[in-house]
Design a protein around this motif. Structure first.
Motif, PDB file in Angstrom:
ATOM      1  N   ARG A 333      27.192  25.590  35.924  1.00 16.32           N
ATOM      2  CA  ARG A 333      26.938  26.646  36.548  1.00 16.32           C
ATOM      3  C   ARG A 333      25.483  25.823  36.505  1.00 16.32           C
ATOM      4  O   ARG A 333      25.328  26.418  38.038  1.00 16.32           O
ATOM      5  N   ALA A 334      24.428  25.438  36.034  1.00 17.91           N
ATOM      6  CA  ALA A 334      23.416  24.390  36.401  1.00 17.91           C
ATOM      7  C   ALA A 334      23.382  23.259  37.507  1.00 17.91           C
ATOM      8  O   ALA A 334      22.640  23.327  38.509  1.00 17.91           O
ATOM      9  N   ALA A 365      29.854  36.873  34.290  1.00 17.77           N
ATOM     10  CA  ALA A 365      29.676  37.260  35.177  1.00 17.77           C
ATOM     11  C   ALA A 365      29.178  36.544  36.248  1.00 17.77           C
ATOM     12  O   ALA A 365      28.864  35.916  37.226  1.00 17.77           O
ATOM     13  N   GLY A 366      27.736  35.744  35.472  1.00 17.04           N
ATOM     14  CA  GLY A 366      27.142  35.038  35.807  1.00 17.04           C
ATOM     15  C   GLY A 366      27.216  33.794  36.668  1.00 17.04           C
ATOM     16  O   GLY A 366      27.059  33.092  37.577  1.00 17.04           O
ATOM     17  N   TYR A 367      28.497  33.280  35.575  1.00 24.58           N
ATOM     18  CA  TYR A 367      28.818  31.998  36.327  1.00 24.58           C
ATOM     19  C   TYR A 367      29.590  32.142  37.624  1.00 24.58           C
ATOM     20  O   TYR A 367      29.721  31.600  38.101  1.00 24.58           O
ATOM     21  N   ALA A 368      30.773  33.208  37.157  1.00 23.13           N
ATOM     22  CA  ALA A 368      31.247  33.869  38.441  1.00 23.13           C
ATOM     23  C   ALA A 368      30.464  34.045  39.422  1.00 23.13           C
ATOM     24  O   ALA A 368      30.820  33.764  40.987  1.00 23.13           O
ATOM     25  N   ALA A 384      35.646  33.443  47.908  1.00 24.97           N
ATOM     26  CA  ALA A 384      34.361  33.646  47.563  1.00 24.97           C
ATOM     27  C   ALA A 384      34.694  35.077  47.053  1.00 24.97           C
ATOM     28  O   ALA A 384      33.882  35.625  45.188  1.00 24.97           O
ATOM     29  N   ALA A 385      35.224  35.626  47.007  1.00 19.59           N
ATOM     30  CA  ALA A 385      35.589  36.783  46.955  1.00 19.59           C
ATOM     31  C   ALA A 385      36.026  36.810  45.784  1.00 19.59           C
ATOM     32  O   ALA A 385      35.923  37.531  45.015  1.00 19.59           O
ATOM     33  N   ALA A 386      37.043  36.017  45.823  1.00 23.23           N
ATOM     34  CA  ALA A 386      38.062  35.861  44.345  1.00 23.23           C
ATOM     35  C   ALA A 386      37.392  35.595  43.350  1.00 23.23           C
ATOM     36  O   ALA A 386      37.250  36.155  42.021  1.00 23.23           O
ATOM     37  N   TRP A 387      36.394  35.485  43.757  1.00 26.25           N
ATOM     38  CA  TRP A 387      35.276  34.566  42.139  1.00 26.25           C
ATOM     39  C   TRP A 387      34.609  35.660  41.886  1.00 26.25           C
ATOM     40  O   TRP A 387      34.622  35.899  40.755  1.00 26.25           O
ATOM     41  N   ALA A 388      34.274  35.914  42.849  1.00 26.63           N
ATOM     42  CA  ALA A 388      33.426  37.676  42.643  1.00 26.63           C
ATOM     43  C   ALA A 388      34.156  38.823  41.017  1.00 26.63           C
ATOM     44  O   ALA A 388      33.810  38.703  40.889  1.00 26.63           O
ATOM     45  N   ARG A 389      35.179  38.891  42.412  1.00 26.13           N
ATOM     46  CA  ARG A 389      35.951  39.593  41.501  1.00 26.13           C
ATOM     47  C   ARG A 389      36.358  39.095  39.559  1.00 26.13           C
ATOM     48  O   ARG A 389      36.591  40.284  38.995  1.00 26.13           O
ATOM     49  N   GLU A 390      36.021  37.666  39.728  1.00 23.37           N
ATOM     50  CA  GLU A 390      36.729  37.753  38.398  1.00 23.37           C
ATOM     51  C   GLU A 390      35.522  38.198  37.519  1.00 23.37           C
ATOM     52  O   GLU A 390      36.204  37.903  36.252  1.00 23.37           O
ATOM     53  N   THR A 396      31.570  45.775  33.165  1.00 21.34           N
ATOM     54  CA  THR A 396      30.528  46.087  33.392  1.00 21.34           C
ATOM     55  C   THR A 396      29.848  45.824  34.529  1.00 21.34           C
ATOM     56  O   THR A 396      28.754  46.441  34.737  1.00 21.34           O
ATOM     57  N   GLY A 397      31.000  45.749  35.755  1.00 20.31           N
ATOM     58  CA  GLY A 397      29.582  45.806  37.488  1.00 20.31           C
ATOM     59  C   GLY A 397      28.799  45.025  37.557  1.00 20.31           C
ATOM     60  O   GLY A 397      27.624  45.858  37.573  1.00 20.31           O
ATOM     61  N   ASP A 398      28.794  43.959  37.070  1.00 23.33           N
ATOM     62  CA  ASP A 398      27.078  42.832  37.224  1.00 23.33           C
ATOM     63  C   ASP A 398      26.907  42.893  38.801  1.00 23.33           C
ATOM     64  O   ASP A 398      27.974  42.475  39.652  1.00 23.33           O
ATOM     65  N   ALA A 399      25.572  43.137  38.992  1.00 23.17           N
ATOM     66  CA  ALA A 399      25.358  43.594  40.360  1.00 23.17           C
ATOM     67  C   ALA A 399      25.543  42.435  41.294  1.00 23.17           C
ATOM     68  O   ALA A 399      25.371  42.698  42.964  1.00 23.17           O
TER      69      ALA A 399
END
Length: 602
Positions: A333-334, A365-368, A384-390, A396-399
């Motif tokens: 992630r970093a 969620a932060g990594y995704a 990108a959409a697929a990673w966000a869905r993961e 938790t509904g990460d913003a």
């Protein structure tokens, strides 16, 4: 160990011919008047034979093929064309009436057949299309076809990720696959289309595909996902025989340790890996060592195969469980965030997150969100959409994941909106893509054609983009596009070329910019932003545009055929070509494209 043997099937429909359009043109051109033919080479399974079959369809050619079992038999490949006792001279005479000869698997020809092919090339009365595997040793008479300048050589590269996705989307009997599954198959197969088909059939027939659920618990439109271990089919075993058949215990242990925890460092003091075993494996091309001394398996298929064939006890001892991946995930992630801040989103290895997704393990969620943002900046919108869905699977509904999902969906045209500028901030279908966090939405104004809104708020190549657009400098916009593309911003580069096409006064320069914009836009997974509106429609022929207009208002293929006095098949072929040029998945996307074109023209 997960093993798999497919049940016998009698009728196996062919997969569609996808990609390779330019290569197809080259082979067809080699069959024209005054041409001698062509040699087509490439890795095993990359589609050489299928390409040649498409190029020679309907030509009435003669066909021969080499086989491993007949390499010691004289003229074995030509047994149906030449008498067995014929001399080389007699064989040439028997083939004097053949105007086009296709030679498949030429690297497996017996010596007499190889010599006959060479003589036919020398005499030049028969056009030859010769197919041979790139890495396999070929008879000298075959290799001299191109080294001796008798025939031109066409080398096939790996099928792109975009063409692989198109191929999978049109495969008969295969359900629609979500983007991360497409990526996994493309990564594992590395352009081996036989292996690709084998794996798709295996995961489908064994029930390894699961419907992707949307964030609200409903079925997600992006289709089916493959999660879990690799099925070890007969084809997989064949492709990895050199790996699985290692007789040295130290080499087997080294390979399996790498399979469960690569990359590993070469550290003689800690004795983490057997150095002598590593030397043998590196010499055989099974592992590679990078400049930092990290050891990896040489092929993406090797790790999954070794993990799938390891016993349970060994896997339990060696495996890196998902709960122990926290530090590695944070490092990935970093690294991705650092690349974003440096405005460099070229391809970078991030295997831990991909491994977790492949295993069906939960993803933080932060990594995704970061993976989704990185993919979006690269123009990989469906990915990108697929990673966000993961990242939203845990409920938790990460913003940040919700935001990335909304942006990727909007820019792919799935939630179309009319872009507007209010209060100096852009909003709508093509907006809100930031090159860096500090520059807020300024660059979106540039992408929407309002460079004045970004004055003094951008740096580097993004500032150069705003300046060139403000001055209407077509050449400057093309230079910016090249810089953006070199940094991995393919969607931004496509938009800059599209803006250049509108800025150029020279029609030839405008056509060049437009062609480049279309080529880049096709790699952006259905991107439909305001800057690209109407861009691809200009690539259609008059007949294709006519059919697309009718399809967009809801007419069926049969109704279009009756209206235009065409066959239903001709209409279908025109629509298929139009979808490929537009980057549209089906006719459902056509109304949006046409309305965007109308808005752009207005």
């Amino acid at each position: 160990m997960t093993s798999y043997e497919r049940a016998a099937r009698t009728l196996d429909p062919p997969w569609p011919f996808t990609g390779r359009e330019s290569e197809l043109d080259v082979v067809r051109a080699s069959l024209g008047a005054g041409r001698d033919g062509v040699v087509v080479t490439g890795p095993v399974g990359c589609g050489k034979s299928r390409l040649v079959a498409e190029a020679t369809r309907g030509t009435g050619c003669a066909r021969v093929a080499g086989t491993p079992e007949t390499r010691q038999l004289r003229f074995a490949a030509f047994a149906h064309l030449v008498p067995g006792a014929a001399s080389l001279h007699d064989a040439c005479r028997h083939l004097s009436d053949v105007r086009l000869l296709v030679v498949d698997d030429a690297h497996l020809l017996d010596d007499a057949s190889a010599a006959l092919v060479h003589q036919l090339a020398v005499h030049g009365r028969t056009r030859l299309v010769v197919v041979t595997a790139e890495a396999a040793p070929a008879p000298a008479a075959v290799s001299r076809l191109w080294t001796g300048d008798l025939l031109p050589r066409l080398t096939l590269g790996q099928l792109s990720r975009e063409d692989t996705a198109r191929l999978l989307a049109g495969a008969p009997g295969a359900p629609g696959l979500e983007p991360l599954t497409v990526n996994r198959l493309h990564h594992l197969c590395q352009g081996d289309l036989r292996l690709l088909r084998d794996l798709v059939d295996a995961v489908r027939e064994r029930g390894l595909l699961s419907r992707v659920e949307g964030t609200d618990g409903t079925d997600d439109r992006d289709g089916w996902a493959w999660r879990g271990p690799l099925p070890v089919t007969a084809t997989v075993r064949e492709r990895t025989a050199r790996l699985l058949d290692r007789s040295c215990p130290a080499e087997r242990e080294t390979l399996q340790r790498l399979a469960f925890a690569e990359p590993l460092p070469v550290d003689p003091e800690r004795d983490a890996l057997d150095l002598r075993a590593l030397e043998h494996l590196e010499a055989d091309g099974l592992v590679r060592v990078d400049d930092r001394g990290a050891v990896r398996l040489a092929h993406p298929l090797h790790g999954p195969v070794l993990r799938a064939t390891a016993g349970r006890l060994r896997a339990r001892r060696l495996t890196r469980t998902p709960d122990r991946c926290g530090p590695a995930l944070e490092a990935e992630r970093a690294a991705l965030l650092g690349r974003i801040e440096r405005a460099d989103v070229r391809t970078v290895a991030a295997p831990v997150g991909e491994w977790l997704v492949a295993q069906g393990a939960p993803l933080p969620a932060g990594y995704a969100a970061v993976r989704a943002r990185y993919a979006r900046l690269r123009g990989e919108l469906r990915e990108a959409a697929a990673w966000a869905r993961e990242g939203l699977r845990d409920g938790t509904g990460d913003a940040s994941c919700h935001r990335e999902l909304a942006l990727a969906t909007a820019q792919s045209g799935d939630a179309p909106a009319v872009p507007t500028i209010t209060g100096g901030r852009p909003h709508g279908g093509g907006a809100v893509t930031r090159p860096t966090a500090a520059e807020d939405d300024a660059y979106d104004a540039v992408r929407l054609g309002h460079p004045g809104q970004a004055a003094g708020r951008l740096t580097g190549v993004f500032a150069a983009h705003a300046d060139a657009l403000a001055r209407g400098d077509g050449d400057g916009l093309d230079r910016v596009a090249e810089q953006l593309g070199a940094r991995g911003f393919l969607l931004f580069a496509a938009e800059a070329h599209a803006q250049a096409a509108r800025a150029h006064r020279d029609p030839r320069a405008a056509r060049t910019s437009r062609t480049r914009a279309v080529a880049l836009a096709r790699r952006c997974q259905g991107a439909r932003t305001p800057a690209l509106s109407g861009l691809a429609l200009g690539e259609l022929t008059a007949r294709q545009r006519q059919i697309v207009d009718l399809a967009a208002v809801g007419l069926t293929n049969r109704e279009i055929a009756e209206k235009l006095t065409l066959s239903v098949r001709t209409v279908g072929n025109h629509l298929y070509s139009a979808y490929a040029r537009l980057g549209a998945p089906d006719r459902g996307a056509l109304p949006w494209l046409l309305s965007a074109q109308g808005a752009c023209s207005a």
